[in-house]
Design an enzyme around this catalytic site. Structure first.
Site, PDB file in Angstrom:
ATOM      1  N   SER A  37     139.980  64.162 134.656  1.00  0.00           N
ATOM      2  CA  SER A  37     139.106  62.865 134.265  1.00  0.00           C
ATOM      3  C   SER A  37     140.331  61.831 134.576  1.00  0.00           C
ATOM      4  O   SER A  37     141.436  62.008 134.201  1.00  0.00           O
ATOM      5  CB  SER A  37     138.465  62.712 133.128  1.00  0.00           C
ATOM      6  OG  SER A  37     138.151  61.325 132.675  1.00  0.00           O
ATOM      7  N   TYR A  43     139.336  63.650 123.872  1.00  0.00           N
ATOM      8  CA  TYR A  43     138.626  63.710 125.279  1.00  0.00           C
ATOM      9  C   TYR A  43     139.774  63.458 126.216  1.00  0.00           C
ATOM     10  O   TYR A  43     140.112  64.585 127.160  1.00  0.00           O
ATOM     11  CB  TYR A  43     137.344  62.932 125.407  1.00  0.00           C
ATOM     12  CG  TYR A  43     137.079  62.979 127.019  1.00  0.00           C
ATOM     13  CD1 TYR A  43     136.408  64.298 127.252  1.00  0.00           C
ATOM     14  CD2 TYR A  43     136.993  62.008 127.853  1.00  0.00           C
ATOM     15  CE1 TYR A  43     136.094  64.747 128.599  1.00  0.00           C
ATOM     16  CE2 TYR A  43     136.678  62.274 129.368  1.00  0.00           C
ATOM     17  CZ  TYR A  43     136.106  63.454 129.269  1.00  0.00           C
ATOM     18  OH  TYR A  43     135.895  63.654 130.737  1.00  0.00           O
TER      19      TYR A  43
HETATM   20  P1  NDP Z   1     126.951  66.699 132.697  1.00  0.00           P
HETATM   21  O1  NDP Z   1     126.667  66.525 131.147  1.00  0.00           O
HETATM   22  O2  NDP Z   1     125.901  66.143 133.437  1.00  0.00           O
HETATM   23  O3  NDP Z   1     127.404  68.336 133.079  1.00  0.00           O
HETATM   24  C1  NDP Z   1     128.397  68.910 132.003  1.00  0.00           C
HETATM   25  C2  NDP Z   1     128.082  70.510 132.606  1.00  0.00           C
HETATM   26  O4  NDP Z   1     128.987  71.372 131.693  1.00  0.00           O
HETATM   27  C3  NDP Z   1     126.749  70.937 132.218  1.00  0.00           C
HETATM   28  O5  NDP Z   1     126.256  71.843 133.335  1.00  0.00           O
HETATM   29  C4  NDP Z   1     126.822  71.811 130.943  1.00  0.00           C
HETATM   30  O6  NDP Z   1     125.845  72.840 131.102  1.00  0.00           O
HETATM   31  C5  NDP Z   1     128.336  72.127 131.074  1.00  0.00           C
HETATM   32  N1  NDP Z   1     128.814  72.612 129.726  1.00  0.00           N
HETATM   33  C6  NDP Z   1     128.968  71.887 128.614  1.00  0.00           C
HETATM   34  N2  NDP Z   1     129.583  72.718 127.692  1.00  0.00           N
HETATM   35  C7  NDP Z   1     129.636  73.948 128.144  1.00  0.00           C
HETATM   36  C8  NDP Z   1     129.898  75.057 127.678  1.00  0.00           C
HETATM   37  N3  NDP Z   1     130.298  75.292 126.518  1.00  0.00           N
HETATM   38  N4  NDP Z   1     129.857  76.369 128.411  1.00  0.00           N
HETATM   39  C9  NDP Z   1     129.392  76.239 129.665  1.00  0.00           C
HETATM   40  N5  NDP Z   1     128.873  75.208 130.260  1.00  0.00           N
HETATM   41  C10 NDP Z   1     129.204  73.955 129.445  1.00  0.00           C
HETATM   42  O7  NDP Z   1     128.432  65.986 132.772  1.00  0.00           O
HETATM   43  P2  NDP Z   1     129.291  65.851 134.138  1.00  0.00           P
HETATM   44  O8  NDP Z   1     128.809  66.409 135.427  1.00  0.00           O
HETATM   45  O9  NDP Z   1     129.607  64.469 134.197  1.00  0.00           O
HETATM   46  O10 NDP Z   1     130.602  66.535 133.616  1.00  0.00           O
HETATM   47  C11 NDP Z   1     131.228  67.781 134.633  1.00  0.00           C
HETATM   48  C12 NDP Z   1     132.852  67.509 134.310  1.00  0.00           C
HETATM   49  O11 NDP Z   1     133.255  66.219 134.589  1.00  0.00           O
HETATM   50  C13 NDP Z   1     133.184  67.408 132.776  1.00  0.00           C
HETATM   51  O12 NDP Z   1     134.355  68.393 132.739  1.00  0.00           O
HETATM   52  C14 NDP Z   1     133.529  66.136 132.562  1.00  0.00           C
HETATM   53  O13 NDP Z   1     134.365  65.747 131.353  1.00  0.00           O
HETATM   54  C15 NDP Z   1     133.942  65.629 133.832  1.00  0.00           C
HETATM   55  N6  NDP Z   1     133.921  64.323 133.935  1.00  0.00           N
HETATM   56  C16 NDP Z   1     133.018  63.296 134.098  1.00  0.00           C
HETATM   57  C17 NDP Z   1     132.917  62.135 134.244  1.00  0.00           C
HETATM   58  C18 NDP Z   1     131.736  61.178 134.080  1.00  0.00           C
HETATM   59  O14 NDP Z   1     132.155  59.930 134.216  1.00  0.00           O
HETATM   60  N7  NDP Z   1     130.470  61.735 134.043  1.00  0.00           N
HETATM   61  C19 NDP Z   1     134.342  61.547 135.065  1.00  0.00           C
HETATM   62  C20 NDP Z   1     135.500  62.530 134.874  1.00  0.00           C
HETATM   63  C21 NDP Z   1     135.286  63.787 134.507  1.00  0.00           C
HETATM   64  P3  NDP Z   1     125.024  73.566 129.892  1.00  0.00           P
HETATM   65  O15 NDP Z   1     124.962  72.293 128.903  1.00  0.00           O
HETATM   66  O16 NDP Z   1     123.882  74.010 130.541  1.00  0.00           O
HETATM   67  O17 NDP Z   1     125.999  74.523 129.426  1.00  0.00           O
HETATM   68  C1  8X3 Z   2     134.742  60.640 132.091  1.00  0.00           C
HETATM   69  C2  8X3 Z   2     135.321  59.208 132.467  1.00  0.00           C
HETATM   70  O1  8X3 Z   2     136.054  56.933 131.696  1.00  0.00           O
HETATM   71  O2  8X3 Z   2     134.148  57.921 130.404  1.00  0.00           O
HETATM   72  O3  8X3 Z   2     135.964  61.398 132.245  1.00  0.00           O
HETATM   73  O4  8X3 Z   2     136.238  58.851 130.299  1.00  0.00           O
HETATM   74  S1  8X3 Z   2     135.614  58.240 131.076  1.00  0.00           S
END
Ligand code: NDP
Ligand code: 8X3
Length: 255
Positions: free
Chosen positions: A142, A155
C-alpha cells in the site's frame, strides 16, 4: 500436444483487487486457484469463470497456517504448478488515533497482513522455485507502507513489512528465476473502507464520493503486467495513486 495453462494462485479473491485479478488472469487463459473466507463468493466467481478457464476454489483463512498447508498440499494435479502467487488478502481496521485503537483490531491486522502473507508465501515457495524462470510473487502492500498518515499506525506498518519482505525475498530467490514485485496502491474503491469502518456505508460513500479513486481493474492490470513481463525482468516496486490523491506535507502542533 496441448499444454496445461499456467496457474495463478490468488488470495482474497472474493472481493476488490483479488476478484479483479481473477477476471484479468482468466481473460488471458490462466488456470486459477481462488481463495478467501467467503465460500459463497468463491462459488459465484467460479461459476462466472469456469466456462473460460480451469478454476479451483478453496475456502481459506490465511491466518491459519495448517489450513494454508492443506490447501497447497491438496491442489488438484492441474493446479499444482503455481506460476504466479498474488498475495492480496488483507485489511485495515479502524482509522482513529493509535491511542484509541482496539488491540484486538491491531492483532487481526498483523495476523492477516503479515502472518497470513508469510504463511502463503512460505508454503508456495518450493512450488514457485520448481517452476522457476517466469514464476512471480506479487505482493499487495500500500502507499500506507511508504507514507505515514494519522490513523494508519499498525495498518501502514504491516504494509511496510510487506514491502521489505518483498525486497528481502528477492535477495534469497536470486538464481531461481522467481520474480518478486511489491505493488503499492493508494486510494482504491473496494470493500476496504467498509471493512475498516466495520460496515459503515457512509464512511465508504464519503471517502470515494466525488473523486475518481483507483478501481480494482486498474490494480489487476498492473498485477497482470508485473506477472507476465519477459522472464528476465522484475518490477521491484510499483507505487500507484489516483491523480486526485497526493501528499499534504508535514504538520506542526502549535498548541
Ligand atoms: P476488499 O475488502 O475488497 O478485499 C479484501 C480481500 O481480502 C477479500 O477478498 C477478503 O476475503 C480477503 N481477506 C481478508 N482477510 C482474510 C483472511 N483472514 N483470510 C483470507 N482472505 C482474507 O479490499 P481490497 O481489494 O482493497 O484489498 C486487497 C488488498 O489491497 C489488501 O491487502 C489491502 O490492504 C490492499 N490495499 C487496498 C487499498 C485500497 O484503498 N482499497 C490500497 C492499497 C492496498 P474474505 O473476506 O472472503 O476472506
Ligand atoms: C489502503 C490505502 O491510503 O487507505 O492501503 O491506507 S490507504
Amino acid at each position: 500436444m496441448s499444454q496445461n495453462p499456467p496457474v495463478a494462485f490468488i488470495t482474497g479473491a472474493t472481493s476488490g483487487f483479488g476478484r479483479a485479478c481473477a477476471h484479468r488472469f482468466a481473460e488471458a487463459g490462466w488456470a486459477l486457484v481462488l481463495t478467501g473466507r467467503r465460500q459463497d463468493r468463491l462459488e459465484t466467481i467460479k461459476r462466472q469463470l469456469e466456462n473460460q478457464v480451469p478454476v479451483h476454489i478453496a475456502t481459506l483463512d490465511v491466518r491459519e497456517r495448517d489450513s494454508v498447508a492443506n490447501v497447497v498440499e491438496e491442489l488438484p494435479a492441474a493446479f499444482k504448478a503455481v506460476k504466479v502467487l498474488v498475495n492480496n488478502a488483507g485489511l485495515a481496521m479502524g482509522a482513529g488515533p493509535a491511542q484509541e485503537a482496539d488491540l484486538d483490531d491491531w492483532q487481526t491486522v498483523i495476523d492477516t497482513n503479515i502472518t497470513g502473507l508469510v504463511n502463503v508465501t512460505r508454503m508456495l515457495l518450493p512450488t514457485l522455485i520448481d517452476v522457476g524462470r517466469g514464476a512471480a510473487i506479487i505482493n499487495i502492500s500500500s502507499t500506507a507502507a511508504l507514507w505515514p498518515y494519522p490513523g494508519s499506525h499498525v495498518y501502514g506498518a504491516s504494509k511496510a513489512f510487506v514491502n521489505q519482505f518483498s525486497y528481502n525475498l528477492r535477495c534469497d530467490l536470486k538464481g531461481t528465476g522467481v520474480r518478486v514485485t511489491d505493488i503499492a496502491p493508494g486510494m482504491s474503491e473496494t470493500e476496504f473502507t467498509l471493512v475498516r469502518m466495520k460496515g459503515d456505508q457512509n464512511a465508504h460513500d464519503k471517502l470515494y464520493g466525488g473523486v475518481e479513486p483507483i478501481q480494482p481493474e486498474d490494480v489487476a492490470e498492473q498485477v497482470f503486467l508485473a506477472a507476465t513481463l519477459p522472464p528476465h525482468l522484475n518490477i521491484n516496486r510499483l507505487e500507484l495513486m489516483p491523480v486526485c490523491q497526493s501528499w499534504g506535507g508535514l504538520t506542526v502542533n502549535r498548541d
